[in-house]
Design an enzyme around this catalytic site. Structure first.
Site, short mmCIF file in Angstrom:
data_model
loop_
_atom_site.label_atom_id
_atom_site.label_comp_id
_atom_site.label_asym_id
_atom_site.label_seq_id
_atom_site.Cartn_x
_atom_site.Cartn_y
_atom_site.Cartn_z
N GLU A 273 -29.69 9.08 8.64
CA GLU A 273 -30.10 9.88 9.81
C GLU A 273 -31.41 10.61 9.57
OE1 GLU A 273 -27.02 12.51 11.32
OE2 GLU A 273 -26.34 10.95 12.68
N HIS A 294 -16.86 -6.39 -8.65
CA HIS A 294 -16.13 -7.59 -8.24
C HIS A 294 -16.32 -7.88 -6.76
CE1 HIS A 294 -13.82 -8.03 -12.05
NE2 HIS A 294 -14.20 -6.77 -12.16
N LYS A 405 -24.69 9.02 23.42
CA LYS A 405 -23.90 10.18 23.83
C LYS A 405 -23.93 10.34 25.36
CE LYS A 405 -24.29 13.06 19.67
NZ LYS A 405 -24.82 14.30 19.10
#
Lengths: 433, 433
Positions: A273, A294, A405
């Site tokens: 951000e 792994h 938003k």
């Protein structure tokens, strides 16, 4: 924290940064440090975050949470910067606490119901955190939590701590119910607020040493200096920036400690951000040693040369011996401890990347405790602010999240938002089974 | 699963793939499909993974785990492909099970001690999984677990299921103690083995419907076809490959369901180890909706144009209403459910990326259950194999992880390995506080 950038040098790795280039960059670090110090001196927006070690009042936080000191569980309702700092601290130190810390940082209904169904609500404290006091996910979850407590016959007003801004819906609600509350610090974006009430309420409820967290951070603050060769945080920020400029657009943060798993998520928000704007910014990847050897190391060692791997390694840890065995081929394990095995895995992985010419940096902690954790959080924040100066971007805003938003609010019928309309215009190319 | 690649088209996104290019690529998909079908017909190494839905015997698995049918907790000791498939299944379906599934997939001593200290060992089953039977982390942890059971006075030989190869230390140990055991499937690399005993022992102990997992996978197998426009798995694999070739070197896998968090980790291993070689391969990033909207979306929307975002979205989910509130500014939330909020967040995020011209793909599930999960795992494996064909790499090996394994053994004194010697030759450039 100490930082070793040897394996990021051009003499070892490609991409890598030459010593000559580091010295040129150091002139920019000196200027950036001056800018940062000026920002701190004036408590400017964002730079104020680097003053938290001296501004945060641990006594105030402890007094505020005193009403829930008996809690066996802590339910933090927050998302993004309102959850990750607290979660980083309490998860890193979970082995030292009898309080189970749970983070409601998503609005998945089945998952919320599972959490509320299994926690002993009468012995659970609620920690609601929203800087703006309007965050849809947090407020929705708080309404659901409140309701669940009421249904269980538990008075949530006796068990709730609020951390929010001076005004807004959450502040109104807190005032109306006379809840114990704290203020988010002025001028500090959420992702830089772990060392304020935003991160430390949870630490206090879990019984961790707030002074040690702050003094570790303060020691890191004292180490800020006008040269990357004298300041671990700036060494890290400069190296990450320089590697990105040379092609390492990905930064894999890989702690070798299970308890630092959430720290890698906190770092991912901080880095993404703060620096991801104007088409710039390294992509943080959350990894974990030894587990991801792994899973990811094949790619890191043999895939595109576009990655910096950042290790975080504690020098000391509580250990446990590996019992001897009756199977010959495994006898070598029985002469070691799990900690020695983990250390060997780390050293082998670090060397395997270096041997393949893949850049990596080692961030060293003495151990995982409050003091070292405070230093790590502060150091990475300072590294990020420094990187923002080098990229010439403002690390303290996040303008690109506003669109969604507004679209969400439109879709939920809160009003008319043109963003919501474009949702229905999606281009489809569906392939069905 | 169904797949919608509309938002990855060049008409929407940059980078994006044009319809014309997709049609050219479809000729390569036809050839690749022929190659894959031939590999399946001959049960060739790796391709054999795509035959698991018809090869895996759920009755054999259920019979083998019958001795631990009373378990309240299941401790799986495995790492990488020996843990992630099982963890994906049991975490996705955890709400349906009374058995707590814990994965010891790291050798961190403090964390291991915490897990062993809190589990009710006399009601805990052990599921040890290692393809080679020599994996240092897994064998060390098994020795530690065995010892903890003995110290607690619990007969671990009565509570352990082993899954391993035909020979090796773990097979020897299993034979000597006469433990119930299963074979790893021939010719199937660990990361492709979720739908074999490797992933399904845990599912069986947790009481999940093995037949539904396999039939969901079988339905996906039936959908494999010589055109990406007719096969969701190939549509996904082709799009990811084409986007990578056009600059999207990062693939962020972002399910909108908390229970699919581990699925994103499983995908990250599948994608990284299978395709990350010869300097090629997309870097998988694990994300989670809606949580990471508040962490990663700023970067995905406004950072470098080097990312594909892959959403996984269930159409249906158990829901929970958001209670009405006395705070005016939040009234809109009280008219919705958490599920509606989460759906709105997803649609808004998908649209926000498209509006910024950032490529994304939607993978649709009907819901999160055994059948759909089996289809998702199989579909992503088929997508990965297809991508391997398009990249012209072998997706079934992982040669770059051997170096560090040898170095680790050397460091632990198992013998002389030149890799271990290079560990001591590290280039240092330390910056200390």
């Amino acid at each position: 924290m100490n930082v070793d950038i040897g394996n990021a040098l051009a003499s070892v790795a490609s991409p890598g940064v030459s010593r000559d280039s580091l010295e040129r960059l150091d002139e920019r670090v000196a200027d950036a440090h001056e800018r940062i110090e000026a920002g701190r001196a004036n408590d400017e927006h964002g730079y104020a975050a680097l003053n938290l070690p001296e501004r945060t009042d641990p006594d105030e936080i402890r007094e505020t949470v005193a009403p829930v000191a008996d809690a066996d569980a802590l339910l933090t309702v927050g998302i993004g910067g309102s959850a990750l700092g607290a979660a980083t601290i309490t998860n890193a130190l979970a082995a030292e606490s009898d309080v189970e810390a749970v983070y409601l940082d998503n609005v998945d209904p089945a998952w919320i119901s599972t959490q509320l169904g299994r926690l002993p609500l009468e012995r659970t404290a609620i920690n609601v955190v929203s800087r703006s006091g309007t965050t849809a996910e947090t407020l929705a979850n708080f309404l659901v939590v409140r309701d669940a407590f009421e249904r269980a016959g538990v008075d949530w007003t006796e068990r709730t701590i609020v951390t929010t801004g001076e005004s807004g819906p959450l502040r109104d609600l807190s005032d109306r119910r006379d809840l114990p509350s704290l203020r988010v610090p002025d001028g500090v974006p959420g992702r830089f607020s772990a060392l304020s009430a935003v991160g430390m309420v949870a630490a206090a409820v879990c019984g961790h040493d707030l002074e040690a967290l702050l003094s570790g951070a303060a020691a890191e603050a004292d180490s800020l200096a006008g040269s990357l060769f004298e300041c671990p945080a700036y060494a890290y920020g400069t190296t990450a920036y320089a590697l990105d400029a040379r092609g390492a657009g990905t930064n894999a943060m890989m702690p070798y400690a299970e308890s630092l798993d959430t720290y890698a998520e906190w770092f991912a928000q901080l880095w993404a951000e703060s620096l991801g704007k104007d088409g710039l910014g390294q992509t943080p990847v959350r990894a974990l040693g030894a587990t991801d050897q792994h899973s990811q190391i094949q790619l890191y060692r043999a895939g595109p040369r576009d990655k910096l791997v950042s290790f975080v390694v504690p020098d000391e840890r509580d250990d446990r011996s590996i019992p001897a065995t009756d199977v010959d081929d495994l006898a070598y394990l029985g002469e070691a401890t799990l900690g020695e095995l983990l250390s060997a895995e780390f050293e082998a992985t670090e060397a395997s990347l270096a041997a393949a010419g893949r850049p990596n940096v080692r961030i060293e902690l003495e151990r995982v405790d409050e003091y070292e954790l405070g230093g790590l959080l502060y150091g990475m924040e300072a590294a990020c602010v420094l990187a923002g100066e080098l990229y010439d971007v403002n690390p303290f805003n996040q303008p690109a999240v506003e669109w969604a938003k507004r679209a969400t609010r439109g879709l939920l019928g809160e009003g008319t938002f043109e963003e919501a309309e474009s949702v229905t215009e999606k281009t489809e190319l569906r392939v069905e089974r």
